[in-house]
Scaffold this active site. Structure first.
Site, PDB file in Angstrom:
ATOM      1  N   CYS A   1      48.469   2.367  54.924  1.00  0.00           N
ATOM      2  CA  CYS A   1      47.939   2.573  56.263  1.00  0.00           C
ATOM      3  C   CYS A   1      49.033   2.273  57.298  1.00  0.00           C
ATOM      4  O   CYS A   1      50.074   2.903  57.290  1.00  0.00           O
ATOM      5  CB  CYS A   1      46.667   1.756  56.480  1.00  0.00           C
ATOM      6  SG  CYS A   1      45.690   2.299  57.909  1.00  0.00           S
ATOM      7  N   HIS A  31      43.855   4.414  51.977  1.00  0.00           N
ATOM      8  CA  HIS A  31      43.600   3.072  51.466  1.00  0.00           C
ATOM      9  C   HIS A  31      43.300   3.141  49.974  1.00  0.00           C
ATOM     10  O   HIS A  31      42.177   3.458  49.581  1.00  0.00           O
ATOM     11  CB  HIS A  31      42.410   2.444  52.193  1.00  0.00           C
ATOM     12  CG  HIS A  31      42.684   2.048  53.601  1.00  0.00           C
ATOM     13  ND1 HIS A  31      43.155   0.798  53.948  1.00  0.00           N
ATOM     14  CD2 HIS A  31      42.571   2.740  54.768  1.00  0.00           C
ATOM     15  CE1 HIS A  31      43.317   0.729  55.264  1.00  0.00           C
ATOM     16  NE2 HIS A  31      42.968   1.896  55.783  1.00  0.00           N
ATOM     17  N   GLU A  48      42.864   0.735  47.977  1.00  0.00           N
ATOM     18  CA  GLU A  48      41.891  -0.311  47.626  1.00  0.00           C
ATOM     19  C   GLU A  48      40.457   0.124  47.903  1.00  0.00           C
ATOM     20  O   GLU A  48      39.508  -0.524  47.441  1.00  0.00           O
ATOM     21  CB  GLU A  48      42.225  -1.610  48.367  1.00  0.00           C
ATOM     22  CG  GLU A  48      41.794  -1.692  49.823  1.00  0.00           C
ATOM     23  CD  GLU A  48      42.706  -0.970  50.798  1.00  0.00           C
ATOM     24  OE1 GLU A  48      42.554  -1.174  52.015  1.00  0.00           O
ATOM     25  OE2 GLU A  48      43.576  -0.198  50.353  1.00  0.00           O
TER      26      GLU A  48
END
Length: 213
Positions: A88, A193, A195
């Site tokens: 990001c 992202h 995650e």
């Protein structure tokens, strides 16, 4: 055991990133110590460096500078060849400069500018939020086992415009293509992202933990 320094500079979803990196290591049975830190000594000695980031480019750069960790990070990555990943705004900070709220110098590890997204379709909103498919510009070890067109999770209003197309690994589209992933030597960045990108994101993080640039 390898040590992964997850940089804490007051920006980023650290706990989600830490949890995802641990899960990625577990799934591949990798011996990795994920350490959330702003300690320059630990960063300088780490086997891998991971830089998250959420918010405005300028404030993230200021936060990174305030920790005093930059020199250690630079030494690890460029002095010792340690694998690096930014996500990001951590990915955007790789650029030469960001154009959000004025001009702010970036790390200049990937030549280019971070500019606001301007979709060609006025019905498309900014920030760009949610799932979107990636399109590979070239093969890369970080995306081994991940299909072209895999969906990743985004939350961004700006994107890195790389000066050298050879640095771009993947793009996505939101009223026009923009950079989803870059890599140059032992440095890599992801606009999305991982995650939050479920199985594809965890596979990518596991590839990072095994990456030998």
């Amino acid at each position: 055991m390898q040590t992964v320094a997850l940089i804490d500079y007051g920006s980023g979803n650290l706990r989600s990133a830490e949890k995802a990196l641990r899960e990625a290591a577990r799934r591949r049975a990798l011996d990795a110590d994920i350490v959330v830190t702003a300690d320059p000594d630990l960063v300088a000695k780490a086997d891998r460096v991971f830089l998250p980031g959420v918010g405005a480019f300028a404030s993230c750069r200021a936060g990174l500078d305030a920790t005093g960790v930059y020199e250690a990070m630079n030494q690890a990555v460029h002095g010792c060849g340690v694998p690096f990943m930014g996500i990001c705004v951590g990915h955007q900070l790789l650029a030469t400069e960001g154009l959000e709220f004025g001009v702010t110098p970036g790390l200049d590890w990937i030549a280019g500018q971070v500019k606001k997204l301007e979709p060609s379709d006025p019905s498309l909103t900014i920030p760009h939020m949610g799932w979107n498919a990636i399109a590979f510009a070239r093969a890369h070890a970080l995306f081994q086992g991940i299909e072209d067109g895999a969906h990743m999770y985004y939350a961004n209003s700006f994107a890195l415009n790389a000066a050298d197309p050879a640095d771009i690994v993947a793009t996505t589209d939101h009223g026009g293509p923009f950079t989803a992933a870059v890599a140059k030597g032992n440095v890599a960045g992801l606009q999305f992202h991982p995650e939050k990108s479920q199985s594809a994101g965890l596979a990518l993080l596991a590839n990072f933990l095994e990456w030998r640039p």
